[in-house]
Design a protein around this motif. Sequence first.
Motif, PDB file in Angstrom:
ATOM      1  N   ASP A 164       0.833  -1.198   0.000  1.00  0.00           N
ATOM      2  CA  ASP A 164       0.000   0.000   0.000  1.00  0.00           C
ATOM      3  C   ASP A 164       0.867   1.246   0.000  1.00  0.00           C
ATOM      4  O   ASP A 164       1.816   1.364   0.767  1.00  0.00           O
ATOM      5  N   ASN A 165       0.544   2.199  -0.867  1.00  0.00           N
ATOM      6  CA  ASN A 165       1.286   3.457  -0.919  1.00  0.00           C
ATOM      7  C   ASN A 165       0.875   4.415   0.195  1.00  0.00           C
ATOM      8  O   ASN A 165       1.643   5.287   0.568  1.00  0.00           O
ATOM      9  N   ARG A 166      -0.327   4.253   0.702  1.00  0.00           N
ATOM     10  CA  ARG A 166      -0.812   5.176   1.740  1.00  0.00           C
ATOM     11  C   ARG A 166      -0.519   4.587   3.103  1.00  0.00           C
ATOM     12  O   ARG A 166      -1.275   3.780   3.638  1.00  0.00           O
ATOM     13  N   ILE A 167       0.564   5.014   3.673  1.00  0.00           N
ATOM     14  CA  ILE A 167       1.056   4.429   4.915  1.00  0.00           C
ATOM     15  C   ILE A 167       0.184   4.811   6.110  1.00  0.00           C
ATOM     16  O   ILE A 167       0.025   4.022   7.045  1.00  0.00           O
ATOM     17  N   LEU A 168      -0.421   5.995   6.071  1.00  0.00           N
ATOM     18  CA  LEU A 168      -1.268   6.404   7.193  1.00  0.00           C
ATOM     19  C   LEU A 168      -2.565   5.605   7.226  1.00  0.00           C
ATOM     20  O   LEU A 168      -3.090   5.314   8.309  1.00  0.00           O
ATOM     21  N   ARG A 169      -3.079   5.226   6.084  1.00  0.00           N
ATOM     22  CA  ARG A 169      -4.266   4.378   6.039  1.00  0.00           C
ATOM     23  C   ARG A 169      -3.956   3.013   6.649  1.00  0.00           C
ATOM     24  O   ARG A 169      -4.733   2.477   7.439  1.00  0.00           O
ATOM     25  N   ALA A 170      -2.817   2.450   6.287  1.00  0.00           N
ATOM     26  CA  ALA A 170      -2.419   1.167   6.856  1.00  0.00           C
ATOM     27  C   ALA A 170      -2.225   1.272   8.361  1.00  0.00           C
ATOM     28  O   ALA A 170      -2.616   0.364   9.117  1.00  0.00           O
ATOM     29  N   THR A 171      -1.652   2.367   8.821  1.00  0.00           N
ATOM     30  CA  THR A 171      -1.470   2.568  10.259  1.00  0.00           C
ATOM     31  C   THR A 171      -2.812   2.621  10.970  1.00  0.00           C
ATOM     32  O   THR A 171      -3.008   1.956  11.998  1.00  0.00           O
ATOM     33  N   ALA A 172      -3.743   3.403  10.431  1.00  0.00           N
ATOM     34  CA  ALA A 172      -5.049   3.533  11.065  1.00  0.00           C
ATOM     35  C   ALA A 172      -5.794   2.201  11.103  1.00  0.00           C
ATOM     36  O   ALA A 172      -6.391   1.833  12.122  1.00  0.00           O
ATOM     37  N   VAL A 173      -5.743   1.452  10.011  1.00  0.00           N
ATOM     38  CA  VAL A 173      -6.469   0.186   9.960  1.00  0.00           C
ATOM     39  C   VAL A 173      -5.865  -0.824  10.933  1.00  0.00           C
ATOM     40  O   VAL A 173      -6.587  -1.480  11.697  1.00  0.00           O
ATOM     41  N   LEU A 174      -4.548  -0.975  10.934  1.00  0.00           N
ATOM     42  CA  LEU A 174      -3.931  -1.973  11.810  1.00  0.00           C
ATOM     43  C   LEU A 174      -4.091  -1.630  13.283  1.00  0.00           C
ATOM     44  O   LEU A 174      -4.389  -2.500  14.106  1.00  0.00           O
ATOM     45  N   VAL A 175      -3.924  -0.365  13.634  1.00  0.00           N
ATOM     46  CA  VAL A 175      -4.120   0.034  15.036  1.00  0.00           C
ATOM     47  C   VAL A 175      -5.589  -0.123  15.417  1.00  0.00           C
ATOM     48  O   VAL A 175      -5.910  -0.599  16.512  1.00  0.00           O
ATOM     49  N   GLY A 176      -6.496   0.230  14.511  1.00  0.00           N
ATOM     50  CA  GLY A 176      -7.918   0.059  14.786  1.00  0.00           C
ATOM     51  C   GLY A 176      -8.305  -1.393  14.961  1.00  0.00           C
ATOM     52  O   GLY A 176      -9.073  -1.743  15.865  1.00  0.00           O
ATOM     53  N   VAL A 177      -7.785  -2.273  14.114  1.00  0.00           N
ATOM     54  CA  VAL A 177      -8.080  -3.704  14.233  1.00  0.00           C
ATOM     55  C   VAL A 177      -7.555  -4.235  15.559  1.00  0.00           C
ATOM     56  O   VAL A 177      -8.242  -5.009  16.246  1.00  0.00           O
ATOM     57  N   ALA A 178      -6.363  -3.830  15.939  1.00  0.00           N
ATOM     58  CA  ALA A 178      -5.801  -4.289  17.214  1.00  0.00           C
ATOM     59  C   ALA A 178      -6.658  -3.812  18.383  1.00  0.00           C
ATOM     60  O   ALA A 178      -6.983  -4.602  19.286  1.00  0.00           O
TER      61      ALA A 178
END
Length: 191
Positions: A164-178
Amino acid sequence: MEDSSALLPALLIVVAAGAGSWLLRRSWQSRDRKTGFVPGGWLLLVAATILPAWALGPVRGPFIALALVSAAALVVVASNYTIRQAKARAARESLAPEPSDRATTKGRETLRWLLAGPIGMVAAMGVGIAYAALVPGAQQTRLVVGGLIVPVAWGACMAWTLADNRILRATAVLVGVALVSFTAAIMKGFA
């Protein structure tokens, strides 16, 4: 049952499967979309798969037939294979650039490494623990399946984060899932 030679039935299987595959390919490639060859093609393929059971036996016949039918169909499909030359523009402008083609900084590299490694692992563990806590069933089964979910989910987190090129989206999703998965597991408890 006496052992009979499989050469003649195998040859018949290959011929019938090749003809059936050719009929299906011809009907699917025709411009006017005539479906007259479709029933004949499927009939030949089914006959080439089922009929060898009588000639070669109920175990050996379908085994040989399935191997030869798939090989014959592959040969029919591969016989029309062509290599096309890539356009110069298409080689330059890719829809999904490789990670090495993206502009990056040390901070983004560190965040991507953290997301693919420890943060992705925590999110995957949260999903596994939430599964073990929330899904009904025997405790042992829930624990084993929850434990098997963790490496698969972690691999998915790694692949998605690195692609994924959008690193902040990945951060938000992974932290949210956790957060959501651990909160749900804590609220329910393991009973």
